[in-house]
Design a protein around this motif. Structure first.
Motif, PDB file in Angstrom:
ATOM      1  N   VAL A 225       0.597  -0.910   0.119  1.00 18.99           N
ATOM      2  CA  VAL A 225       0.077   0.002  -0.013  1.00 18.99           C
ATOM      3  C   VAL A 225       0.726   1.245   0.130  1.00 18.99           C
ATOM      4  O   VAL A 225       0.647   2.195  -0.593  1.00 18.99           O
ATOM      5  CB  VAL A 225      -0.876  -0.021   1.296  1.00 18.99           C
ATOM      6  N   LEU A 226       2.100   1.234   0.671  1.00 23.35           N
ATOM      7  CA  LEU A 226       3.012   2.185   0.640  1.00 23.35           C
ATOM      8  C   LEU A 226       3.468   2.682  -0.432  1.00 23.35           C
ATOM      9  O   LEU A 226       3.448   3.772  -1.186  1.00 23.35           O
ATOM     10  CB  LEU A 226       4.099   1.840   1.834  1.00 23.35           C
ATOM     11  N   VAL A 227       3.840   1.574  -1.468  1.00 22.47           N
ATOM     12  CA  VAL A 227       4.318   1.757  -2.722  1.00 22.47           C
ATOM     13  C   VAL A 227       3.371   2.350  -3.567  1.00 22.47           C
ATOM     14  O   VAL A 227       3.726   2.970  -4.605  1.00 22.47           O
ATOM     15  CB  VAL A 227       4.732   0.568  -3.310  1.00 22.47           C
ATOM     16  N   THR A 228       2.255   1.897  -3.381  1.00 24.77           N
ATOM     17  CA  THR A 228       0.934   2.659  -4.419  1.00 24.77           C
ATOM     18  C   THR A 228       0.879   3.988  -4.241  1.00 24.77           C
ATOM     19  O   THR A 228       0.705   4.632  -5.039  1.00 24.77           O
ATOM     20  CB  THR A 228      -0.383   1.565  -3.826  1.00 24.77           C
ATOM     21  N   PHE A 229       0.984   4.556  -2.775  1.00 27.57           N
ATOM     22  CA  PHE A 229       0.928   5.642  -2.491  1.00 27.57           C
ATOM     23  C   PHE A 229       2.083   6.494  -3.237  1.00 27.57           C
ATOM     24  O   PHE A 229       2.078   7.847  -3.534  1.00 27.57           O
ATOM     25  CB  PHE A 229       0.591   6.163  -1.141  1.00 27.57           C
ATOM     26  N   GLU A 230       3.282   5.943  -3.054  1.00 24.13           N
ATOM     27  CA  GLU A 230       4.474   6.714  -3.684  1.00 24.13           C
ATOM     28  C   GLU A 230       4.278   6.552  -5.272  1.00 24.13           C
ATOM     29  O   GLU A 230       4.691   7.636  -5.843  1.00 24.13           O
ATOM     30  CB  GLU A 230       5.547   5.714  -3.319  1.00 24.13           C
ATOM     31  N   GLY A 231       3.629   5.784  -5.920  1.00 26.94           N
ATOM     32  CA  GLY A 231       3.096   5.736  -7.247  1.00 26.94           C
ATOM     33  C   GLY A 231       2.247   6.838  -7.557  1.00 26.94           C
ATOM     34  O   GLY A 231       2.345   7.458  -8.823  1.00 26.94           O
ATOM     35  N   LEU A 232       1.205   6.917  -6.749  1.00 30.87           N
ATOM     36  CA  LEU A 232       0.327   8.043  -6.911  1.00 30.87           C
ATOM     37  C   LEU A 232       0.924   9.484  -7.043  1.00 30.87           C
ATOM     38  O   LEU A 232       0.583  10.182  -7.720  1.00 30.87           O
ATOM     39  CB  LEU A 232      -0.822   7.750  -5.972  1.00 30.87           C
ATOM     40  N   PHE A 233       1.720   9.621  -6.138  1.00 29.53           N
ATOM     41  CA  PHE A 233       2.778  10.730  -5.999  1.00 29.53           C
ATOM     42  C   PHE A 233       3.650  10.938  -7.130  1.00 29.53           C
ATOM     43  O   PHE A 233       3.490  11.915  -7.804  1.00 29.53           O
ATOM     44  CB  PHE A 233       3.565  10.956  -4.730  1.00 29.53           C
ATOM     45  N   GLY A 397       1.514   7.768   2.889  1.00 32.17           N
ATOM     46  CA  GLY A 397       2.815   6.965   2.773  1.00 32.17           C
ATOM     47  C   GLY A 397       3.477   7.007   4.006  1.00 32.17           C
ATOM     48  O   GLY A 397       4.255   5.969   4.549  1.00 32.17           O
ATOM     49  N   ALA A 398       3.838   8.300   4.668  1.00 33.17           N
ATOM     50  CA  ALA A 398       4.701   8.342   5.708  1.00 33.17           C
ATOM     51  C   ALA A 398       3.816   7.654   6.954  1.00 33.17           C
ATOM     52  O   ALA A 398       4.855   7.144   7.864  1.00 33.17           O
ATOM     53  CB  ALA A 398       4.706  10.014   6.019  1.00 33.17           C
ATOM     54  N   SER A 399       2.608   7.878   7.118  1.00 34.64           N
ATOM     55  CA  SER A 399       1.940   7.190   8.169  1.00 34.64           C
ATOM     56  C   SER A 399       2.163   5.594   8.003  1.00 34.64           C
ATOM     57  O   SER A 399       2.425   5.101   9.223  1.00 34.64           O
ATOM     58  CB  SER A 399       0.617   7.243   8.114  1.00 34.64           C
ATOM     59  N   LEU A 400       2.018   5.141   6.886  1.00 36.49           N
ATOM     60  CA  LEU A 400       2.415   3.496   6.873  1.00 36.49           C
ATOM     61  C   LEU A 400       3.747   3.248   7.164  1.00 36.49           C
ATOM     62  O   LEU A 400       3.992   2.273   7.791  1.00 36.49           O
ATOM     63  CB  LEU A 400       2.112   3.236   5.172  1.00 36.49           C
TER      64      LEU A 400
END
Length: 423
Positions: A225-233, A397-400
């Motif tokens: 999930v963290l990587v997914t949010f990095e990808g969104l950014f 992402g930071a929270s995860l």
């Protein structure tokens, strides 16, 4: 610490593959402009054609990870390089039939071939390299070189050659890389406790489901999930930043000198961001040897959130400040990548590493691409809201990452063990 011969051989092989994947990827938008002029079709149709190539690039990452575990990483990377090169030759041959649909076929073939690289290449580094952080850094830098050189070379060649000949010439480095790769020798399992036979076993559908279930019952669920949010950014930023930069008042009236009329200065700022990203990749990779992946991810995500919120105020401070801001953004936008690559290596078993990286790049390139559609809608409403959206992605992402650093991974591992025991 200096790399040993096995590390150097794997580094050279994967850096070549990574550079070429992005060499092909970023040259495609240059051809889009030419195809609009060449064929009697609208922007919408050409956009769909290009999307057909990019879609399997992200969606094929998971099957690519499965294939890497089954057939071996070196064999898959060589197939990727050969497939991408042949696909661009097919695109060039489409000029013979003068059909945009023939180009679509070539682009789909490219996307399928390219999709397997990231899970295979990163799996190879994670199981074969002792100095992972350093090689992850150089691997990332090579990707940035491809990102910058692909569109530059394509645009330069198109000044003097027809597009089909340019497409064919762009395929040649891939064929040379195949010849180089066939001669490269290394141990792909030198840094893993598993054997090559174990790491390339064939998975039945039931075993695949079981392996996936075990992965997502562990800390890898948070990493995914963290990587997914990095990808969104990442996708949202790099897709729209050139257009945003060019629309800033600071870009108005910039004189690039004789012979450069018509070139948009925002593109130079954007390329500079990508170049600085190479330094970010290297620094991030070196730091993974000293800083825990979760802590590094939390820190960089927080910085990216602050940078997103700072864009609108910074954009009114003049060109030098904007250039400096983009340099800092480029540094941290790429510095984060070695940390999440290291996190996958830390929180997954070696014999499922290809599957793990397959899921990772499904999140990065597949689900992360959703920010292109979301970002276009939000940007049409408000520039401030767009960057607030990006900041929100980074804060999630930071929270995860904080959850990982706090030890939530051990809780998830125990849950996975209990689920296995119940079965």
């Amino acid at each position: 610490m200096a790399l040993d011969s096995n590390d150097r051989s794997i580094a050279g092989f994967t850096m070549t593959g990574h550079a070429l994947v992005h060499w092909f990827e970023t040259s495609i938008p240059i051809f889009l402009v030419v195809w609009l002029a060449e064929f009697d079709v609208g922007v919408a149709l050409v956009g769909v054609v290009v999307a057909l190539g990019y879609a399997p690039f992200g969606l094929g990452a998971l099957p690519g990870g499965i294939l890497a575990d089954r057939f071996g990483t070196k064999r898959l990377i060589l197939s990727c390089l050969a497939g991408m090169s042949l696909a661009f030759l097919a695109i060039a041959a489409a000029a013979l039939v003068e059909s945009i649909y023939a180009i679509a076929v070539g682009l789909v073939l490219w996307g399928v071939a390219a999709s397997v690289y990231h899970p295979a290449g990163l799996s190879l580094i994670s199981t074969g390299v002792e100095e992972r952080g350093t090689v992850f850094a150089w691997h990332g830098i090579a990707g940035n070189v491809g990102i910058a050189l692909g569109p530059f070379v394509a645009a330069t060649l198109l000044i003097v050659l027809e597009w089909q000949y340019v497409a064919a010439l762009l395929a040649l480095p891939g064929l040379v890389a195949v010849a180089y790769g066939l001669r490269a020798e290394f141990d792909p399992q030198a840094a893993a406790e598993t054997t090559d036979e174990e790491s390339t076993k064939s998975l039945s559908p039931a075993e695949l489901l079981g392996s996936s279930r075990a992965l997502f019952a562990s800390a890898f669920a948070i990493v995914f999930v963290l990587v997914t949010f990095e990808g969104l950014f990442y996708r949202g930023t790099l897709t729209y930043l050139p257009e945003i930069l060019q629309g800033l008042p600071a870009m108005d009236g910039v004189d690039l000198g004789a012979g450069l009329e018509g070139i948009e200065p925002g593109q130079y700022v954007y390329v500079a961001l990508l170049v600085v990203g190479m330094a970010g990749q290297y620094a991030g990779g070196k730091l993974t040897d000293r800083v825990r992946a979760a802590r590094g991810l939390a820190a960089i995500f927080a910085i990216l959130a602050l940078l997103a919120l700072a864009f609108v105020p910074v954009s009114g401070l003049g060109l030098p400040v904007i250039v400096a801001y983009c340099a800092v953004l480029g540094f941290f936008l790429f510095a984060i990548q070695p940390f999440y690559q290291e996190a996958v290596a830390v929180y997954t078993p070696p014999d499922g590493r290809g599957l793990s990286y397959g899921y990772t790049y499904l999140g990065e390139f597949g689900f992360g691409a959703a920010s292109i559609a979301i970002g276009g809608f939000v940007l049409g409403s408000s520039l401030e809201l767009f960057f607030a959206m990006l900041a929100g992605f980074a804060l999630v992402g930071a929270s995860l990452a904080v959850a990982l650093a706090a030890g939530v991974d051990w809780v998830l591992w125990s849950v996975g063990e209990e689920a296995t025991a119940d079965d």
